[in-house]
Design a protein around this motif. Sequence first.
Motif, PDB file in Angstrom:
ATOM      1  N   ASN A  63       0.685  -1.275  -0.144  1.00 23.01           N
ATOM      2  CA  ASN A  63       0.012  -0.088   0.023  1.00 23.01           C
ATOM      3  C   ASN A  63       0.844   1.295   0.008  1.00 23.01           C
ATOM      4  O   ASN A  63       1.453   1.384   1.080  1.00 23.01           O
ATOM      5  CB  ASN A  63      -0.950   0.167   1.438  1.00 23.01           C
ATOM      6  CG  ASN A  63      -2.207   0.770   1.094  1.00 23.01           C
ATOM      7  OD1 ASN A  63      -1.999   1.877   0.410  1.00 23.01           O
ATOM      8  ND2 ASN A  63      -3.384   0.230   1.344  1.00 23.01           N
ATOM      9  N   ALA A 113      -8.493  -0.177  -7.044  1.00 23.37           N
ATOM     10  CA  ALA A 113      -7.208  -0.326  -6.250  1.00 23.37           C
ATOM     11  C   ALA A 113      -6.053   0.729  -6.366  1.00 23.37           C
ATOM     12  O   ALA A 113      -5.261   0.960  -5.533  1.00 23.37           O
ATOM     13  CB  ALA A 113      -6.378  -1.659  -6.662  1.00 23.37           C
ATOM     14  N   ASP A 162      -2.812   0.083  -4.045  1.00 21.41           N
ATOM     15  CA  ASP A 162      -3.269  -1.009  -3.140  1.00 21.41           C
ATOM     16  C   ASP A 162      -2.919  -2.250  -3.611  1.00 21.41           C
ATOM     17  O   ASP A 162      -3.984  -2.728  -4.478  1.00 21.41           O
ATOM     18  CB  ASP A 162      -4.580  -0.818  -2.426  1.00 21.41           C
ATOM     19  CG  ASP A 162      -4.802  -1.728  -1.410  1.00 21.41           C
ATOM     20  OD1 ASP A 162      -3.856  -2.732  -1.086  1.00 21.41           O
ATOM     21  OD2 ASP A 162      -5.809  -1.768  -0.661  1.00 21.41           O
ATOM     22  N   ARG A 207      -5.654  -5.152  -3.651  1.00 22.35           N
ATOM     23  CA  ARG A 207      -7.047  -4.824  -4.325  1.00 22.35           C
ATOM     24  C   ARG A 207      -6.762  -5.001  -5.892  1.00 22.35           C
ATOM     25  O   ARG A 207      -7.869  -5.059  -6.424  1.00 22.35           O
ATOM     26  CB  ARG A 207      -7.550  -3.696  -3.859  1.00 22.35           C
ATOM     27  CG  ARG A 207      -7.912  -3.782  -2.485  1.00 22.35           C
ATOM     28  CD  ARG A 207      -8.486  -2.389  -2.020  1.00 22.35           C
ATOM     29  NE  ARG A 207      -9.660  -1.867  -2.759  1.00 22.35           N
ATOM     30  CZ  ARG A 207     -10.223  -0.933  -2.594  1.00 22.35           C
ATOM     31  NH1 ARG A 207      -9.749   0.140  -1.932  1.00 22.35           N
ATOM     32  NH2 ARG A 207     -11.501  -0.668  -3.287  1.00 22.35           N
TER      33      ARG A 207
END
Length: 220
Positions: free
Chosen positions: A23, A94, A120, A123
């Motif tokens: 992230n 994401a 991210d 995701r």
Amino acid sequence: MAINLTKGQKIDLKKSSGESLTNFCVGVNWGAIETKGGFLGLSKKVKSIDLDLSCILVNGQNQVTDHLYSPLYREEVLKQFGLQKGKLLTSDGAMKHTGDDLAGDTGGDDGLDNEIITVDLNRVNPNVTQIFFFLNNAGKEDFSQIPYSKIRMYEGTPTKVVSEFASYNVSAEGQYSGKRSIIMGKLYKRDGEWKFSAIGDPTEDTFLGQTVQRIVKSYL
């Protein structure tokens, strides 16, 4: 300590703690062009610089499946390159783009990036295997004229840098003279793990569509 990337360098997304970096933000920073003039050089002229950070997402069959680039690009011109309207959020949610910065820093580097894509990796659509990041200049200046242009990956938010992971200094490279587009790097998946490659290839492209076509033809 942040990694100072060089052209062609590949790195694992591993923090010093051993944890994977999943992230983070990918940001690009640059300054407006400031010149001195007048009597004794006491007056100053500031020229805004409009760089555009973009990315395309590619699946295992080397097909472009998603994108992030400015919605300000004209749709009729994008269609000439087979591209869809610009957007700031990927379909899987994401990755998010902060939007178009039309000027660059004035009065020196403010320590924050001008355009940022938050990522991210947990995701990202599992079919995606490569994510290319590239930079186009909407003006006519080349990268040798633009102060402290740099791409970096860091943990934090668009308004706060917590920990810088890696950076790639564009303005320090003489090869960028006369170039108005740069294919900066890519995230790629290898054996289920994400890595990053600093591509750093300058081009003469004057429009985003040309750069996307170049990536599809020569980098997949």
